[in-house]
Design a protein around this motif. Structure first.
Motif, PDB file in Angstrom:
ATOM      1  N   ASP A  38       0.825  -1.207   0.000  1.00 38.53           N
ATOM      2  CA  ASP A  38       0.000   0.000   0.000  1.00 38.53           C
ATOM      3  C   ASP A  38       0.857   1.255   0.000  1.00 38.53           C
ATOM      4  OD1 ASP A  38      -2.299  -1.487  -0.018  1.00 38.53           O
ATOM      5  OD2 ASP A  38      -2.676  -1.306   2.145  1.00 38.53           O
ATOM      6  N   ILE A  39       1.902   1.269   0.820  1.00 38.94           N
ATOM      7  CA  ILE A  39       2.793   2.436   0.866  1.00 38.94           C
ATOM      8  C   ILE A  39       3.518   2.603  -0.464  1.00 38.94           C
ATOM      9  CG2 ILE A  39       4.871   3.383   1.958  1.00 38.94           C
ATOM     10  CD1 ILE A  39       3.895   2.141   4.574  1.00 38.94           C
ATOM     11  N   ALA A  40       3.936   1.494  -1.061  1.00 40.50           N
ATOM     12  CA  ALA A  40       4.618   1.571  -2.360  1.00 40.50           C
ATOM     13  C   ALA A  40       3.695   2.123  -3.435  1.00 40.50           C
ATOM     14  CB  ALA A  40       5.131   0.186  -2.759  1.00 40.50           C
ATOM     15  N   MET A  41       2.449   1.672  -3.447  1.00 38.76           N
ATOM     16  CA  MET A  41       1.513   2.168  -4.456  1.00 38.76           C
ATOM     17  C   MET A  41       1.158   3.633  -4.221  1.00 38.76           C
ATOM     18  SD  MET A  41       1.429  -0.093  -6.588  1.00 38.76           S
ATOM     19  CE  MET A  41       0.361   0.775  -7.686  1.00 38.76           C
ATOM     20  N   LYS A  42       1.090   4.047  -2.958  1.00 42.09           N
ATOM     21  CA  LYS A  42       0.870   5.462  -2.670  1.00 42.09           C
ATOM     22  C   LYS A  42       2.039   6.288  -3.205  1.00 42.09           C
ATOM     23  CE  LYS A  42      -2.066   5.335   1.408  1.00 42.09           C
ATOM     24  NZ  LYS A  42      -2.166   5.669   2.832  1.00 42.09           N
ATOM     25  N   GLY A  43       3.251   5.769  -3.061  1.00 40.59           N
ATOM     26  CA  GLY A  43       4.423   6.470  -3.581  1.00 40.59           C
ATOM     27  C   GLY A  43       4.384   6.608  -5.090  1.00 40.59           C
ATOM     28  N   VAL A  44       3.997   5.542  -5.774  1.00 40.89           N
ATOM     29  CA  VAL A  44       3.897   5.585  -7.233  1.00 40.89           C
ATOM     30  C   VAL A  44       2.818   6.577  -7.665  1.00 40.89           C
ATOM     31  CG1 VAL A  44       3.245   4.223  -9.256  1.00 40.89           C
ATOM     32  CG2 VAL A  44       4.804   3.259  -7.573  1.00 40.89           C
ATOM     33  N   LEU A  45       1.672   6.532  -7.000  1.00 38.75           N
ATOM     34  CA  LEU A  45       0.568   7.435  -7.330  1.00 38.75           C
ATOM     35  C   LEU A  45       0.956   8.894  -7.077  1.00 38.75           C
ATOM     36  CD1 LEU A  45      -2.427   7.275  -8.236  1.00 38.75           C
ATOM     37  CD2 LEU A  45      -3.007   7.456  -5.817  1.00 38.75           C
ATOM     38  N   GLY A  46       1.589   9.146  -5.937  1.00 40.91           N
ATOM     39  CA  GLY A  46       2.025  10.509  -5.622  1.00 40.91           C
ATOM     40  C   GLY A  46       3.060  11.022  -6.607  1.00 40.91           C
ATOM     41  N   GLY A  47       3.999  10.168  -6.993  1.00 43.12           N
ATOM     42  CA  GLY A  47       5.006  10.564  -7.972  1.00 43.12           C
ATOM     43  C   GLY A  47       4.409  10.859  -9.328  1.00 43.12           C
ATOM     44  N   PHE A  48       3.417  10.068  -9.730  1.00 42.98           N
ATOM     45  CA  PHE A  48       2.762  10.287 -11.019  1.00 42.98           C
ATOM     46  C   PHE A  48       2.031  11.629 -11.042  1.00 42.98           C
ATOM     47  CE2 PHE A  48      -1.067   9.750 -13.699  1.00 42.98           C
ATOM     48  CZ  PHE A  48      -0.433   9.623 -14.931  1.00 42.98           C
ATOM     49  N   PHE A  49       1.298  11.917  -9.980  1.00 42.83           N
ATOM     50  CA  PHE A  49       0.565  13.185  -9.946  1.00 42.83           C
ATOM     51  C   PHE A  49       1.499  14.375  -9.726  1.00 42.83           C
ATOM     52  CE2 PHE A  49      -3.115  10.465  -9.675  1.00 42.83           C
ATOM     53  CZ  PHE A  49      -4.023  11.162 -10.450  1.00 42.83           C
ATOM     54  N   ALA A  50       2.636  14.142  -9.090  1.00 41.06           N
ATOM     55  CA  ALA A  50       3.632  15.215  -8.990  1.00 41.06           C
ATOM     56  C   ALA A  50       4.187  15.541 -10.373  1.00 41.06           C
ATOM     57  CB  ALA A  50       4.762  14.807  -8.046  1.00 41.06           C
ATOM     58  N   LEU A  51       4.366  14.524 -11.200  1.00 39.55           N
ATOM     59  CA  LEU A  51       4.823  14.742 -12.564  1.00 39.55           C
ATOM     60  C   LEU A  51       3.782  15.518 -13.376  1.00 39.55           C
ATOM     61  CD1 LEU A  51       7.030  14.128 -14.667  1.00 39.55           C
ATOM     62  CD2 LEU A  51       5.796  12.048 -15.211  1.00 39.55           C
ATOM     63  N   ILE A  52       2.511  15.187 -13.183  1.00 38.82           N
ATOM     64  CA  ILE A  52       1.447  15.932 -13.864  1.00 38.82           C
ATOM     65  C   ILE A  52       1.478  17.399 -13.449  1.00 38.82           C
ATOM     66  CG2 ILE A  52      -1.066  16.211 -14.041  1.00 38.82           C
ATOM     67  CD1 ILE A  52      -1.275  13.163 -13.939  1.00 38.82           C
ATOM     68  N   ALA A  53       1.621  17.651 -12.141  1.00 40.17           N
ATOM     69  CA  ALA A  53       1.676  19.036 -11.652  1.00 40.17           C
ATOM     70  C   ALA A  53       2.919  19.745 -12.161  1.00 40.17           C
ATOM     71  CB  ALA A  53       1.649  19.058 -10.130  1.00 40.17           C
ATOM     72  N   LEU A  54       4.012  19.008 -12.277  1.00 39.35           N
ATOM     73  CA  LEU A  54       5.266  19.581 -12.778  1.00 39.35           C
ATOM     74  C   LEU A  54       5.105  20.080 -14.208  1.00 39.35           C
ATOM     75  CD1 LEU A  54       8.265  19.873 -11.881  1.00 39.35           C
ATOM     76  CD2 LEU A  54       8.672  17.665 -12.917  1.00 39.35           C
ATOM     77  N   ILE A  55       4.326  19.381 -14.996  1.00 43.68           N
ATOM     78  CA  ILE A  55       4.074  19.791 -16.380  1.00 43.68           C
ATOM     79  C   ILE A  55       2.998  20.879 -16.441  1.00 43.68           C
ATOM     80  CG2 ILE A  55       3.186  18.976 -18.604  1.00 43.68           C
ATOM     81  CD1 ILE A  55       4.432  16.215 -17.852  1.00 43.68           C
TER      82      ILE A  55
END
Length: 132
Positions: free
Chosen positions: A59-76
């Motif tokens: 669960d923590i790993a998937m939260k990390g992946v999800l957070g990183g993906f949305f951080a990339l969206i915000a970065l763009i």
């Protein structure tokens, strides 16, 4: 204000990417260490405790992946929201940054989420100062 939005989204996005990667690798390392300790320990854990621990780490790993993906969206999305001339599209991009920040806060990337939240609010406020 445009520079501030770009800088905040860059900082928040990079922190979110690193935070997501750290959540992912940290939980994998912890799960592996837990297995190694259990194999070499005198007091063994029962199978249910090991499975529960592995599920928590997943669960923590998937939260990390999800957070990183949305951080990339915000970065763009951050720099794009300052370049667009349409007020409505720029406001929608600001809302996307705010949504990404909320997901980052829920994904245990709290500092990244707060920085992105500030950038998203500024992007929405910046819409009112734009000229069509």
């Amino acid at each position: 204000m445009k520079r501030t939005i770009i800088i905040l989204t860059l900082i928040g996005g990079i922190l979110g990417l690193f935070g997501g990667a750290c959540n992912f690798t940290g939980s994998a390392c912890l799960a592996g260490a837990n297995k190694a300790i259990n194999e070499n320990s005198n007091s063994k854990q029962d199978t249910q405790e090991i499975e529960k621990s592995e599920e928590e780490m997943k669960d923590i790993a998937m939260k990390g992946v999800l957070g990183g993906f949305f951080a990339l969206i915000a970065l763009i999305t951050g720099p794009v929201s300052t370049k667009v001339h349409s007020k409505t599209f720029s406001f929608i991009l600001g809302l996307i940054i705010i949504i990404c920040s909320i997901i980052n806060i829920n994904s245990l990337n709290i500092i990244s989420g707060l920085v992105l939240l500030a950038a998203g609010i500024l992007a929405c406020i910046n819409v009112f100062f734009k000229k069509e």
